[in-house]
Write a protein that holds these residues in place. Sequence first.
Motif, PDB file in Angstrom:
ATOM      1  N   SER A 112      39.382  28.724  55.232  1.00  0.00           N
ATOM      2  CA  SER A 112      39.989  27.708  54.375  1.00  0.00           C
ATOM      3  C   SER A 112      39.171  27.510  53.107  1.00  0.00           C
ATOM      4  N   PHE A 113      37.858  27.451  53.262  1.00  0.00           N
ATOM      5  CA  PHE A 113      36.995  27.270  52.093  1.00  0.00           C
ATOM      6  C   PHE A 113      37.218  28.385  51.072  1.00  0.00           C
ATOM      7  N   PHE A 114      37.194  29.628  51.534  1.00  0.00           N
ATOM      8  CA  PHE A 114      37.343  30.746  50.605  1.00  0.00           C
ATOM      9  C   PHE A 114      38.746  30.822  50.010  1.00  0.00           C
ATOM     10  N   SER A 115      39.730  30.247  50.689  1.00  0.00           N
ATOM     11  CA  SER A 115      41.096  30.297  50.168  1.00  0.00           C
ATOM     12  C   SER A 115      41.342  29.263  49.077  1.00  0.00           C
ATOM     13  N   GLN A 116      40.514  28.232  48.991  1.00  0.00           N
ATOM     14  CA  GLN A 116      40.817  27.113  48.100  1.00  0.00           C
ATOM     15  C   GLN A 116      40.965  27.556  46.645  1.00  0.00           C
ATOM     16  N   GLU A 117      40.104  28.470  46.202  1.00  0.00           N
ATOM     17  CA  GLU A 117      40.217  28.938  44.819  1.00  0.00           C
ATOM     18  C   GLU A 117      41.557  29.615  44.580  1.00  0.00           C
ATOM     19  N   GLY A 118      42.078  30.299  45.598  1.00  0.00           N
ATOM     20  CA  GLY A 118      43.354  30.978  45.448  1.00  0.00           C
ATOM     21  C   GLY A 118      44.520  30.032  45.246  1.00  0.00           C
TER      22      GLY A 118
ATOM     23  N   ILE B  29      48.609  32.621  49.216  1.00  0.00           N
ATOM     24  CA  ILE B  29      48.175  32.944  47.849  1.00  0.00           C
ATOM     25  C   ILE B  29      49.077  34.062  47.356  1.00  0.00           C
ATOM     26  N   ALA B  30      49.976  33.764  46.457  1.00  0.00           N
ATOM     27  CA  ALA B  30      51.044  34.699  46.083  1.00  0.00           C
ATOM     28  C   ALA B  30      50.528  35.927  45.346  1.00  0.00           C
ATOM     29  N   ASP B  31      49.555  35.750  44.475  1.00  0.00           N
ATOM     30  CA  ASP B  31      49.026  36.859  43.678  1.00  0.00           C
ATOM     31  C   ASP B  31      48.121  37.722  44.562  1.00  0.00           C
ATOM     32  N   PRO B  32      48.489  38.979  44.840  1.00  0.00           N
ATOM     33  CA  PRO B  32      47.675  39.798  45.751  1.00  0.00           C
ATOM     34  C   PRO B  32      46.259  40.047  45.254  1.00  0.00           C
ATOM     35  N   GLU B  33      46.077  40.145  43.963  1.00  0.00           N
ATOM     36  CA  GLU B  33      44.718  40.344  43.442  1.00  0.00           C
ATOM     37  C   GLU B  33      43.859  39.104  43.674  1.00  0.00           C
ATOM     38  N   ARG B  34      44.453  37.969  43.455  1.00  0.00           N
ATOM     39  CA  ARG B  34      43.733  36.712  43.680  1.00  0.00           C
ATOM     40  C   ARG B  34      43.431  36.534  45.170  1.00  0.00           C
ATOM     41  N   ARG B  35      44.416  36.858  46.001  1.00  0.00           N
ATOM     42  CA  ARG B  35      44.211  36.764  47.442  1.00  0.00           C
ATOM     43  C   ARG B  35      43.117  37.725  47.891  1.00  0.00           C
ATOM     44  N   ALA B  36      43.149  38.946  47.373  1.00  0.00           N
ATOM     45  CA  ALA B  36      42.148  39.944  47.766  1.00  0.00           C
ATOM     46  C   ALA B  36      40.741  39.501  47.381  1.00  0.00           C
ATOM     47  N   ARG B  37      40.603  38.813  46.235  1.00  0.00           N
ATOM     48  CA  ARG B  37      39.287  38.328  45.823  1.00  0.00           C
ATOM     49  C   ARG B  37      38.749  37.324  46.837  1.00  0.00           C
ATOM     50  N   CYS B  38      39.608  36.433  47.296  1.00  0.00           N
ATOM     51  CA  CYS B  38      39.185  35.466  48.317  1.00  0.00           C
ATOM     52  C   CYS B  38      38.847  36.170  49.629  1.00  0.00           C
ATOM     53  N   GLU B  39      39.665  37.154  49.990  1.00  0.00           N
ATOM     54  CA  GLU B  39      39.466  37.851  51.259  1.00  0.00           C
ATOM     55  C   GLU B  39      38.206  38.703  51.260  1.00  0.00           C
ATOM     56  N   GLU B  40      37.879  39.280  50.136  1.00  0.00           N
ATOM     57  CA  GLU B  40      36.646  40.082  50.055  1.00  0.00           C
ATOM     58  C   GLU B  40      35.425  39.229  50.393  1.00  0.00           C
TER      59      GLU B  40
ATOM     60  N   ALA C  81      28.347  32.851  48.014  1.00  0.00           N
ATOM     61  CA  ALA C  81      29.310  33.948  47.893  1.00  0.00           C
ATOM     62  C   ALA C  81      30.311  33.670  46.782  1.00  0.00           C
ATOM     63  N   VAL C  82      30.701  32.407  46.609  1.00  0.00           N
ATOM     64  CA  VAL C  82      31.613  32.044  45.533  1.00  0.00           C
ATOM     65  C   VAL C  82      30.881  32.039  44.195  1.00  0.00           C
ATOM     66  N   ALA C  83      29.661  31.553  44.182  1.00  0.00           N
ATOM     67  CA  ALA C  83      28.901  31.483  42.933  1.00  0.00           C
ATOM     68  C   ALA C  83      28.603  32.866  42.371  1.00  0.00           C
ATOM     69  N   ARG C  84      28.440  33.850  43.260  1.00  0.00           N
ATOM     70  CA  ARG C  84      28.121  35.211  42.801  1.00  0.00           C
ATOM     71  C   ARG C  84      29.307  35.896  42.158  1.00  0.00           C
ATOM     72  N   THR C  85      30.525  35.445  42.462  1.00  0.00           N
ATOM     73  CA  THR C  85      31.722  36.077  41.900  1.00  0.00           C
ATOM     74  C   THR C  85      32.565  35.011  41.230  1.00  0.00           C
ATOM     75  N   PRO C  86      32.344  34.782  39.943  1.00  0.00           N
ATOM     76  CA  PRO C  86      33.098  33.739  39.234  1.00  0.00           C
ATOM     77  C   PRO C  86      34.595  33.983  39.289  1.00  0.00           C
ATOM     78  N   ARG C  87      35.357  32.962  38.975  1.00  0.00           N
ATOM     79  CA  ARG C  87      36.820  33.063  38.977  1.00  0.00           C
ATOM     80  C   ARG C  87      37.280  34.265  38.152  1.00  0.00           C
ATOM     81  N   GLY C  88      38.250  34.981  38.703  1.00  0.00           N
ATOM     82  CA  GLY C  88      38.814  36.104  37.988  1.00  0.00           C
ATOM     83  C   GLY C  88      38.127  37.420  38.236  1.00  0.00           C
ATOM     84  N   GLN C  89      36.955  37.410  38.889  1.00  0.00           N
ATOM     85  CA  GLN C  89      36.236  38.646  39.161  1.00  0.00           C
ATOM     86  C   GLN C  89      36.352  39.006  40.623  1.00  0.00           C
ATOM     87  N   ARG C  90      36.378  40.304  40.922  1.00  0.00           N
ATOM     88  CA  ARG C  90      36.403  40.788  42.289  1.00  0.00           C
ATOM     89  C   ARG C  90      35.009  40.746  42.865  1.00  0.00           C
ATOM     90  N   ALA C  91      34.941  40.501  44.192  1.00  0.00           N
ATOM     91  CA  ALA C  91      33.637  40.451  44.865  1.00  0.00           C
ATOM     92  C   ALA C  91      32.990  41.826  44.896  1.00  0.00           C
TER      93      ALA C  91
END
Length: 430
Positions: free
Chosen positions: A278-284, A380-391, A420-430
């Motif tokens: 849930s925590f990692f999904s919030q940004e999505g 999370i509808a956008d697959p790229e955004r979802r994948a970033r959270c999932e990574e 883990a969130v701080a290392r990958t700012p919004r919009g960047q892949r992990a």
Amino acid sequence: MALSVPEGYEPLDARSLPGYLARHPHLAARLGGRPEDWRVVEANDGNVNQVFRVHGPAGDVCVKQSLPYVRLVGESWPLALGRIHFEHLALREHGKHVGRRVPEVLHHDARLFLLVVECLTPHRILREGMTDGVRYPRFAAQVADYLARSLFFTSSLALTAEEKRAGVAAFSANTAMCRIMEDMVFTEPYQVHPRNRWTSPALDGLAAAVREDVPLKLAAFRLKHHYLNTTEALIHGDLHTGSIMVTQEDTRIIDQEFAFHGPMAFDVGSLLAHLLLSFFSQEGHATARAPREDSASWVLEVAEALWSSFHETFLHLWEAHGAGAGDPAVLLTRPGEREALRTERRAFLQRLWEQSVAYTGAEMLRRIFGLAHVLDLERIADPERRARCEERCVHLGRDLLVEPGRYRTVRDLTAAARNAVARTPRGQRA
């Protein structure tokens, strides 16, 4: 395919269910009115069984029935019907110790493999609320109390050897449900399997890396061995934010069909895993108007409060009620040995914590690469955004499973999630 069912069994549906309930006066009285006044709603949020909510002029009931297959998949995956029997047993046994943290059992039909329990209104599934950014101030303390009581009082810390063995025996035949967990948590995500799925193509490389990761696969095997060979307590067996219903004031635990005597850490770790998911999904789910940082912080605060409250409550119960065959107090009886007893009890809980960390990692990984995913991420509808959270889930999950000893406290765990969130700012892949 043809499915084998015992004589007298038939699956009920929205049309036949009112007639069945009407033949049981205590259920009909609870609903009130006449069968034609009752409204039947099928609940499609379960993966395994069919569930109906029946609403009448005087009240409501929830009806759950085993199908001879896994509802999520269909008849291509046959499944023994007896899981409702074990859910009924678990509700009865846990209910002795946790009170209204589990639903009240109203009726059990062994012939139809059917269970009727109180309808939880106005409760909603915790996962849905958290995905919407809703906070529940009483949840952490109440679920920690449920965990501590359900695990302690069904363990040899509280039970005699005879009582403990009888409990293990009563649930030993729930093998079909245990096999699902054995396969889907500890085996299938690490191999090529037709039930696996993930966000493709974005996570294709990570999925392949998991299948080639020898230290990770060995860690999963060791944890599976622990799961197969540990009978510490009567565990829920599938405790996550989708098997908890809440209001702002109340927390209830549902869906006990996976219950058996297993490792305490499996329940603790599974719930922690879903808080992290849930925590990692919030940004999505964040928007410019609702950035979700506060919701994400609250989820980690819940994780910290959950373990701290569980630790404190479990110790209190142990000190007040620890008279079982497995309690070291049986031997450490002299006044001068009390400090050694307190130290041993805290060491037990530290081992439980580190085992829980490993189970947290395994549960996170299987929810990314296995069959059963979570709506926190799926919505999370956008697959790229979802994948970033999932990574982020995958990288942390791997570390928790392979090196659980690095996380000595719950704050070590939540700090790693924040980092883990701080290392990958919004919009960047992990």
